[in-house]
Write a protein that holds these residues in place. Structure first.
Motif, mmCIF file in Angstrom:
data_model
loop_
_atom_site.group_PDB
_atom_site.id
_atom_site.type_symbol
_atom_site.label_atom_id
_atom_site.label_comp_id
_atom_site.label_asym_id
_atom_site.label_seq_id
_atom_site.Cartn_x
_atom_site.Cartn_y
_atom_site.Cartn_z
ATOM 1 N N PHE A 1 44.523 99.011 120.591
ATOM 2 C CA PHE A 1 45.725 99.253 121.382
ATOM 3 C C PHE A 1 45.322 99.480 122.827
ATOM 4 O O PHE A 1 44.567 100.400 123.144
ATOM 5 C CB PHE A 1 46.492 100.487 120.869
ATOM 6 C CG PHE A 1 47.746 100.751 121.658
ATOM 7 C CD1 PHE A 1 48.969 100.245 121.247
ATOM 8 C CD2 PHE A 1 47.704 101.488 122.845
ATOM 9 C CE1 PHE A 1 50.132 100.455 121.993
ATOM 10 C CE2 PHE A 1 48.854 101.696 123.603
ATOM 11 C CZ PHE A 1 50.072 101.188 123.171
ATOM 12 N N ASP A 2 45.871 98.602 123.707
ATOM 13 C CA ASP A 2 45.622 98.741 125.149
ATOM 14 C C ASP A 2 46.954 98.494 125.836
ATOM 15 O O ASP A 2 47.551 97.424 125.665
ATOM 16 C CB ASP A 2 44.579 97.693 125.581
ATOM 17 C CG ASP A 2 44.189 97.840 127.049
ATOM 18 O OD1 ASP A 2 44.974 98.406 127.839
ATOM 19 O OD2 ASP A 2 43.098 97.359 127.407
ATOM 20 N N PHE A 3 47.457 99.475 126.582
ATOM 21 C CA PHE A 3 48.753 99.330 127.251
ATOM 22 C C PHE A 3 48.812 98.048 128.080
ATOM 23 O O PHE A 3 49.868 97.455 128.232
ATOM 24 C CB PHE A 3 49.028 100.532 128.165
ATOM 25 C CG PHE A 3 49.554 101.740 127.444
ATOM 26 C CD1 PHE A 3 50.910 101.851 127.133
ATOM 27 C CD2 PHE A 3 48.709 102.773 127.075
ATOM 28 C CE1 PHE A 3 51.409 102.968 126.478
ATOM 29 C CE2 PHE A 3 49.197 103.898 126.421
ATOM 30 C CZ PHE A 3 50.552 103.998 126.115
ATOM 31 N N SER A 4 47.685 97.646 128.654
ATOM 32 C CA SER A 4 47.709 96.484 129.539
ATOM 33 C C SER A 4 47.468 95.175 128.784
ATOM 34 O O SER A 4 47.338 94.126 129.414
ATOM 35 C CB SER A 4 46.707 96.663 130.679
ATOM 36 O OG SER A 4 45.473 97.022 130.162
ATOM 37 N N ASP A 5 47.427 95.203 127.471
ATOM 38 C CA ASP A 5 47.253 93.998 126.658
ATOM 39 C C ASP A 5 48.443 93.913 125.695
ATOM 40 O O ASP A 5 48.458 94.533 124.636
ATOM 41 C CB ASP A 5 45.911 94.093 125.903
ATOM 42 C CG ASP A 5 45.708 92.960 124.915
ATOM 43 O OD1 ASP A 5 46.625 92.136 124.705
ATOM 44 O OD2 ASP A 5 44.609 92.920 124.314
ATOM 45 N N GLU B 1 46.595 108.414 132.577
ATOM 46 C CA GLU B 1 47.029 108.445 133.984
ATOM 47 C C GLU B 1 46.809 107.125 134.703
ATOM 48 O O GLU B 1 47.447 106.856 135.724
ATOM 49 C CB GLU B 1 46.326 109.598 134.709
ATOM 50 C CG GLU B 1 47.082 110.905 134.503
ATOM 51 C CD GLU B 1 46.190 112.136 134.378
ATOM 52 O OE1 GLU B 1 45.029 112.088 134.810
ATOM 53 O OE2 GLU B 1 46.675 113.149 133.824
ATOM 54 N N THR B 2 45.951 106.268 134.156
ATOM 55 C CA THR B 2 45.684 104.969 134.787
ATOM 56 C C THR B 2 46.762 103.927 134.445
ATOM 57 O O THR B 2 46.740 102.825 134.995
ATOM 58 C CB THR B 2 44.332 104.429 134.281
ATOM 59 O OG1 THR B 2 44.313 104.560 132.849
ATOM 60 C CG2 THR B 2 43.173 105.181 134.880
ATOM 61 N N VAL B 3 47.685 104.246 133.560
ATOM 62 C CA VAL B 3 48.715 103.282 133.141
ATOM 63 C C VAL B 3 49.981 103.496 133.971
ATOM 64 O O VAL B 3 50.565 104.586 133.974
ATOM 65 C CB VAL B 3 49.015 103.435 131.629
ATOM 66 C CG1 VAL B 3 50.196 102.563 131.213
ATOM 67 C CG2 VAL B 3 47.770 103.084 130.816
HETATM 68 N N1 NAP Z 1 44.941 117.415 130.635
HETATM 69 C C1 NAP Z 1 46.001 118.222 130.765
HETATM 70 O O1 NAP Z 1 45.866 119.436 131.009
HETATM 71 C C2 NAP Z 1 47.386 117.658 130.580
HETATM 72 C C3 NAP Z 1 48.471 118.535 130.524
HETATM 73 C C4 NAP Z 1 49.767 118.040 130.306
HETATM 74 C C5 NAP Z 1 49.953 116.659 130.165
HETATM 75 N N2 NAP Z 1 48.878 115.825 130.243
HETATM 76 C C6 NAP Z 1 49.135 114.369 130.080
HETATM 77 O O2 NAP Z 1 48.631 113.958 128.818
HETATM 78 C C7 NAP Z 1 48.237 112.587 128.884
HETATM 79 C C8 NAP Z 1 46.825 112.483 128.402
HETATM 80 O O3 NAP Z 1 45.989 113.104 129.359
HETATM 81 P P1 NAP Z 1 44.505 113.521 129.042
HETATM 82 O O4 NAP Z 1 43.881 113.874 130.320
HETATM 83 O O5 NAP Z 1 44.488 114.501 127.937
HETATM 84 O O6 NAP Z 1 43.855 112.161 128.553
HETATM 85 P P2 NAP Z 1 43.468 111.725 127.098
HETATM 86 O O7 NAP Z 1 44.555 111.877 126.115
HETATM 87 O O8 NAP Z 1 42.154 112.324 126.755
HETATM 88 O O9 NAP Z 1 43.406 110.173 127.393
HETATM 89 C C9 NAP Z 1 42.285 109.440 127.523
HETATM 90 C C10 NAP Z 1 42.425 108.361 126.440
HETATM 91 O O10 NAP Z 1 43.241 107.306 126.923
HETATM 92 C C11 NAP Z 1 42.818 106.109 126.305
HETATM 93 N N3 NAP Z 1 43.119 105.009 127.231
HETATM 94 C C12 NAP Z 1 42.650 104.852 128.496
HETATM 95 N N4 NAP Z 1 43.164 103.707 129.035
HETATM 96 C C13 NAP Z 1 43.976 103.150 128.100
HETATM 97 C C14 NAP Z 1 44.789 101.983 128.058
HETATM 98 N N5 NAP Z 1 44.852 101.116 129.092
HETATM 99 N N6 NAP Z 1 45.493 101.726 126.940
HETATM 100 C C15 NAP Z 1 45.423 102.553 125.872
HETATM 101 N N7 NAP Z 1 44.663 103.690 125.839
HETATM 102 C C16 NAP Z 1 43.946 103.970 126.949
HETATM 103 C C17 NAP Z 1 41.331 106.302 126.038
HETATM 104 O O11 NAP Z 1 41.057 105.929 124.744
HETATM 105 P P3 NAP Z 1 40.100 104.668 124.364
HETATM 106 O O12 NAP Z 1 38.977 104.638 125.379
HETATM 107 O O13 NAP Z 1 39.668 105.009 122.984
HETATM 108 O O14 NAP Z 1 40.996 103.477 124.437
HETATM 109 C C18 NAP Z 1 41.118 107.843 126.092
HETATM 110 O O15 NAP Z 1 40.809 108.404 124.842
HETATM 111 C C19 NAP Z 1 48.451 112.149 130.334
HETATM 112 O O16 NAP Z 1 49.705 111.530 130.449
HETATM 113 C C20 NAP Z 1 48.430 113.474 131.098
HETATM 114 O O17 NAP Z 1 49.128 113.411 132.318
HETATM 115 C C21 NAP Z 1 47.614 116.277 130.415
#
Ligand code: NAP
Length: 292
Positions: free
Chosen positions: A57-61, A81-83
């Motif tokens: 699963f890739d948002f950009s695919d 955040e990169t999406v």
């Molecule tokens: N960190 C915080 O304190 C916090 C608090 C509130 C809300 N949030 C929100 O929660 C969300 C997740 O944030 P996070 O920092 O915790 O990151 P995260 O869930 O650890 O996200 C990183 C994951 O995203 C996947 N990913 C990256 N690019 C992708 C793509 N193009 N398509 C599909 N999957 C992709 C990667 O998985 P693979 O490499 O396995 O594909 C990686 O495991 C964000 O929207 C963030 O703003 C975060």
């Protein structure tokens, strides 16, 4: 057989399943008897628990979004955040075409206030034509064993542009528990839940909890944006561009907006959630182990 008060078993897709919340949610959904597709861009190398179906699963695919969504009724949507918003909108449209009925968006605490990517993601989900629920978790405790891990391990400190403000940090295990409830039980359509942990604490209290778990003193150092970027880059956790991006989301913390606690986690799970002391003890090894 369907347990009264729960949906019948359906296939649930979890996006970013290897991330902070995804890696906790997949096993919790399996324990709740659900079928799970764990979305990742690298399904070959992913280590998911037995019973989870690792899915490309890739948002950009778009093709990967369609294939992962086909045959799933519900999606737990974590948007890295990169999406961008346009990519997200397209993914939602493909999911709907593929037969998805419900989406639970992981947004962020306060995202409903002002222009920000998660606020735009909320709008996209509400406008998608899918049945939706929004979770708005506060800052994750797990940031301290992810982006601050090396600093805490190697320098016995972490630095943030957060001043002396308090935040009601939440443990990602508790976000996952709330997600299990809204994904498996009726009554949560078109609802928005701000989720916090049980304590509103400043970062010196975070440092004290880490000190207690590790047996030596960990210090919180308040810094400006440049000091934060320097800290993340010099500890090897981030490049400059990413660190600047993270610095840009601190103003609501400095304004005190992340300090309140809410009753929603307890309402959804029956628990007020893990304390920062629980968190620090549970992940103790993460600050002791070498890289690799
Ligand atoms: N960190 C915080 O304190 C916090 C608090 C509130 C809300 N949030 C929100 O929660 C969300 C997740 O944030 P996070 O920092 O915790 O990151 P995260 O869930 O650890 O996200 C990183 C994951 O995203 C996947 N990913 C990256 N690019 C992708 C793509 N193009 N398509 C599909 N999957 C992709 C990667 O998985 P693979 O490499 O396995 O594909 C990686 O495991 C964000 O929207 C963030 O703003 C975060």
């Amino acid at each position: 057989m369907t347990v009264p008060g729960t949906y019948s078993q359906v296939m649930i897709l979890v996006t970013a399943a290897t991330g902070n919340v995804g890696r906790e949610l997949v096993p919790q959904l399996l324990s709740a008897g659900q079928q799970v597709r764990a979305g990742t861009r690298h399904p070959q190398g992913a280590a998911f628990p037995n019973g989870a179906h690792a899915t490309h699963f890739d948002f950009s695919d778009e093709a990967s979004v369609r294939e992962a969504a086909t045959g799933t009724q519900s999606v737990y949507l974590i948007v890295p955040e990169t999406v961008g918003t346009e990519t997200l909108k397209r993914a939602l449209s493909v999911m709907k075409e593929a037969g998805v009925e419900r989406v639970v968006l992981q947004s962020g605490f306060g995202a409903e206030r002002g222009d920000n990517p998660l606020g735009e993601a909320e709008d996209a989900v509400r406008d998608s034509g899918l049945t939706w629920t929004v979770l708005r978790p506060n800052w994750f405790m797990q940031n301290y064993n992810q982006m601050f891990r090396r600093g805490i391990r190697d320098r016995h400190e972490f630095a943030e542009p957060a001043g002396e403000q308090r935040t009601s940090f939440i443990d990602t295990r508790d976000i996952a528990a709330a997600a299990v409830t809204v994904l498996t039980q009726p009554g949560h359509d078109r609802r928005e839940y701000p989720l916090t942990g049980p304590q509103s604490i400043d970062r010196h209290a975070v440092a004290a909890a880490l000190s207690g778990a590790l047996g030596h003193t960990i210090t919180y150092r308040p810094v400006d944006d440049d000091g934060f970027v320097d800290f993340l880059v010099s500890t090897g956790e981030s490049d400059e561009e990413e660190a600047r991006g993270i610095a840009s989301i601190y103003p609501p913390i400095r304004a005190g907006d992340t300090a309140p606690t809410t009753p929603d986690l307890h309402a959804l799970t029956g628990s007020t959630g893990h304390t920062i002391e629980d968190f620090a003890q549970h992940y103790r090894q993460d600050w002791l182990m070498a890289d690799g």
